[in-house]
Each structure stands twice: as C-alpha cells, then as structure tokens.
Design an enzyme around this catalytic site. Structure first.
Site: not given
Ligand code: NAP
Length: 285
Positions: A107, A71
């Site tokens: 998004d 992305k």
């Molecule tokens: N519904 C939709 O259309 C949609 C769209 C996009 C994404 N999503 C979902 O959103 C989620 C995040 O996606 P992303 O692309 O933003 O991922 P990302 O960039 O990897 O960010 C992950 C986030 O989660 C936090 N995190 C991970 N494990 C954790 C834990 N055990 N305890 C507390 N915080 C934790 C991370 O904190 P740190 O900074 O401390 O690592 C970071 O803030 C995924 O589940 C994805 O499937 C859904």
C-alpha cells in the site's frame, strides 16, 4: 480465459468483497499478457481467516491480497513478513513460496510509486501534511519516512489517535520531524504555509462530503493527493483545482499497489497503463 489443470490461482480475501476492483484489474492483465493465472474474490469472515490462510498452502494457491478487515490479523497465521510490513503492522499481499507463506505490504510503496511516476515527486527532504490516522495512513507514513521525508504532520478528527500515531513512529524514525494536529482550520493554517504535499487518507470525499481545508494558506507549488478513488474527483480535489494547485486522485495508489503485488507473485512487471485504463472505465469522475 481458459482454466485448465495448470492454471495458477491468486485472489483477494476480505469481508465484504463484492466492491473490490482487484479481480477486474488482475484478470485483465493476466489475459493481456497470456498468463495462465486467475484472480478470484473470496468472501472470508473474520472467524474463518486462519483456515482460509492454511488453505493457501494446502491448495497450492500462488498468493493473495488481503483487504478489510484482515490486514492486521493475518500476520499471526503467516510464516514470516518483510520489514516494511512489520513496521506498518499490516499485510496486504501474501506469496506462497514452496509452502512458506510470506507477507508484504504494497500500500505505502504503491503510494510512493504513484508519487514518483504520476507526479515526479520524491518525499526526500519534503514537508508533508497527512489528514487521517487510520489503516491506509500507517502504510503511507512508513513509506514517506523510509523515503526520507523531513517533516510529517498528521491531522486527525480524533486528535488522540494522531498523537499516538506520530508518537509511535517518532521513536522508529528519529530523523523525521513528526507532529500531531487537531483537524481544525486554526491549527492547520500554521502548518500549511510550509507544506509541499497534503494527503487525504480519510474516507471523507467518498460520499460527496469535503474536508474544507484552508487551501489558500498553501504555497502555489503544493500538491494535493486524495487517496479516495471513488469518485475520481472528490470535492477536495475540485477545491484544490480551483485554487490552482496540482492534484492527484487515489487511482494511482490503487494501481501501483496492485502492480507491486502482481510482481511479487509473477516476477513480471505489470502493465500499469492498462491497469489504470481498466479501472478508470469503472469509476465515476
Ligand atoms: N487508493 C488506494 O489504493 C487506497 C488504499 C487504501 C485505502 N484507500 C481509501 O482510504 C480511505 C481510508 O481507508 P482506511 O482503511 O485508512 O480507513 P480507516 O482505518 O477506517 O481510517 C479512517 C480515517 O478517516 C477518518 N475519518 C472518517 N470519517 C471522517 C470524517 N467525517 N471527518 C474527518 N475524518 C474522518 C478517521 O478519523 P477518526 O480517527 O477520527 O475516526 C480515520 O483517520 C478509504 O476511503 C479507502 O477507500 C484508498
């Protein structure tokens, strides 16, 4: 589905890509509307991204979605990107307009559309707590700020990341009251008392784990939105339901971001109800 010489090609570039629900969602809609389009999954390794983007032009592909890990890096290979994608720093949709490749980000807008259509909620003047400061959070934050949110607090496990994140956007949106919080109950308790909407943007909940937020500090009118969509009912949403709060899962955001991409490629309003029903059948509660 009849593929012929006039079939228009769309698709998604990611690595890995086998888990993506977008081919199912878009192909169901193309078939339902009788459109001669197809949506294909392309497993593109990071080193092949530049060539793959050039292939969109050479092979007259109508447009694509981008997912992890492309992305951000895709921006360097596009001819231009729209203002919101520029603010977010990421593109999830590309349209090929007479060989000019234009990038968009649906998004955050999809999240906002879900808030409006599924919950009748507008961010204008509202106080919002976002948990997480990753890629998905960026799009959501920009859309909420553009939508007129009054206060946006960001709590993240890695506090420095929340601080950097809010610092970056407070310059761009001076009318929004931004704050960064550590992901600790004592810090959250003070914030939750005057919060209208809590959004989980972390991946916590995908594996049955829970954020364990002190939800009892929220006003009864607060909404909990979890952007995780698999499972549809995360432990956070169960806890919020038990506390009598309004809840919503990530299926709405997934559907509306897809509907907006669909509209960008075809100029046709997508049947969101069909998209939602199609995906819900594939997901676990
Ligand atoms: N519904 C939709 O259309 C949609 C769209 C996009 C994404 N999503 C979902 O959103 C989620 C995040 O996606 P992303 O692309 O933003 O991922 P990302 O960039 O990897 O960010 C992950 C986030 O989660 C936090 N995190 C991970 N494990 C954790 C834990 N055990 N305890 C507390 N915080 C934790 C991370 O904190 P740190 O900074 O401390 O690592 C970071 O803030 C995924 O589940 C994805 O499937 C859904």
């Amino acid at each position: 589905m009849n593929i012929d010489a006039n079939t228009k090609i769309t698709g998604i570039l990611g690595h890995p890509i086998h888990h993506s629900l977008s081919p199912l969602m878009h192909n169901t809609v193309f078939k339902h509307l009788g459109l001669n389009y197809v949506y294909l999954p392309f497993d593109v390794k990071p080193g092949d991204l530049k060539d793959s983007i050039n292939a969109i032009r050479c092979m007259n592909i109508v447009g694509v979605n981008l997912t992890i890990p492309h992305k951000e890096r895709v921006i360097a290979y596009l001819d231009r990107i729209d203002t919101e994608a520029e603010l977010i720093g990421a593109v999830n949709t590309v349209k090929n307009i007479d060989s000019e490749l234009v990038g968009f980000n649906t998004d955050g807008k999809g999240f906002l559309e879900s808030l409006k259509n599924d919950l009748g909620f507008s961010p204008k003047g509202k106080r919002i707590l976002m948990v997480g400061a990753g890629g998905a959070a960026r799009g959501i934050l920009v859309s909420l700020a553009l939508g007129g949110a009054k206060k946006i607090s960001v709590a993240n496990r890695t506090y420095n990341r929340a601080e950097k994140f809010t610092g970056e956007f407070s310059d761009r949106f001076p009318s929004v009251n931004f704050s960064a919080l550590p992901l600790e109950n004592n810090a959250l308790k003070n914030c939750l008392g005057d919060t209208d909407l809590v959004i989980n943007t972390t991946s916590v909940g995908m594996n049955g784990d829970s954020l364990k937020l002190p939800l009892n500090y929220l006003p009864n009118s607060a909404i909990i939105y979890d952007i995780v969509y698999n499972p549809l009912k995360t432990p956070l949403l169960r806890e919020a339901e038990e506390a009598g709060l309004t809840t919503h899962n990530g299926l709405g955001m997934l559907v509306f971001q897809g509907a907006l991409s669909f509209k960008i490629w075809t100029d046709i309003d997508a049947p969101v109800k069909l998209m939602k029903e199609t995906l819900a059948k594939r997901l676990f509660v």
